[in-house]
Design an enzyme around this catalytic site. Structure first.
Site, short mmCIF file in Angstrom:
data_model
loop_
_atom_site.label_atom_id
_atom_site.label_comp_id
_atom_site.label_asym_id
_atom_site.label_seq_id
_atom_site.Cartn_x
_atom_site.Cartn_y
_atom_site.Cartn_z
CG ASP A 46 -44.23 -79.21 1.20
OD1 ASP A 46 -43.59 -78.15 1.08
OD2 ASP A 46 -45.20 -79.33 1.99
CD GLU A 184 -43.10 -69.44 3.33
OE1 GLU A 184 -43.39 -69.26 2.13
OE2 GLU A 184 -42.99 -70.58 3.84
#
Length: 267
Positions: A46, A184
């Site tokens: 995204d 992340e």
């Protein structure tokens, strides 16, 4: 001939210590190039909302946009394993909606798996989707869809309490049935600890060298996105000046009447 990658390949790669190379992709020609280079996983992120559509973050991205980009990538018929992001609000409301939207990315768009952000809080959703035999890649740590809660794009897991929470998130994602998990923006020591504990592959982005694989945004490694320059990005090319020079030369040729020439014309 290169065989099409499957989730079984990534289980084997972790067991054998072979690193998994992942890049984002959003279109047909780039997918064809990347696949020809032998990329293991193509992620239709995204992140397209930021690097392609120009949004400030990923929150505005819709299911229709994700389906559009995934279809474009799949037209390249990649041998790489293709994972598509479930965008914000496509899986958080209820399990029925999450299952439907995950199914759309597989049935309509052609992806092989979906990626979902979250840990303990989203484990039930991961389990519901994997129960449909749709592979799920988890995503914990700095989760961009949670930027408002986190106060921006900040490294997660620095404190002992945060680190323990991320360990629980990783365990929950694995227990729920995910085939891999993105780590992340977390300290490399914590990422190494998670990687050693989990039986599923970890894919790092800003999580250090101990992960089982790495992922970066394609536009970042090519020098095509000037909005952000995260510390964890390595630039492998600087294409912005190359493109600017080509466009400027074209404009000059048109303005000066030197393009098109006879060889560019029909008789």
């Amino acid at each position: 001939m290169q065989k099409k990658k499957t989730v079984l390949d990534f289980q084997r790669m972790k067991a054998e210590g072979e690193r998994i190379a992942v890049l984002t992709c959003y279109d047909y020609p780039t997918a064809a190039i990347m696949d020809g280079c032998g990329i293991d996983i193509i992620l239709i992120g995204d992140s397209a909302g930021v690097v392609v559509a120009g949004y400030d973050n990923t929150l505005p991205v819709t299911m229709d946009e994700m389906i559009y980009h995934t279809k474009a990538v799949m037209r390249a018929q990649p041998k790489a394993f293709v994972v598509a992001d479930l965008p914000f609000l496509s899986y958080q409301i209820d399990l029925a909606g999450a299952r439907l939207n995950a199914g759309r990315l597989i049935k309509e768009a052609g992806a092989a798996a979906v990626k979902i952000e979250g840990g303990v809080n989203i484990a039930e959703t991961i389990a519901a989707i994997t129960a449909m035999d749709i592979p799920v890649m988890g995503h914990i740590g700095l989760t961009p869809q949670s930027l408002h809660r986190m106060g921006g794009f900040k490294v997660q897991g620095k404190s002992e309490q945060q680190a323990e929470k991320l360990l629980e998130d990783a365990r929950a994602v694995e227990r729920a049935g995910a085939f891999a998990v993105v780590l992340e923006g977390i300290p490399m020591g914590l990422a190494g600890k998670i990687t050693a504990e989990l039986s599923i592959p970890t894919i790092g982005i800003g999580a250090g060298p101990s992960c089982d694989g790495q992922v970066l945004v394609l536009h970042d490694i090519l020098g095509l996105c000037s909005k952000y320059s995260p510390k964890f990005v390595k630039r492998y090319a600087e294409l912005t000046p190359v493109i600017a020079e080509a466009v400027s030369s074209y404009i000059a040729d048109v303005k000066g009447g030197t393009f098109p020439e006879e060889r560019h014309s029909f008789k």
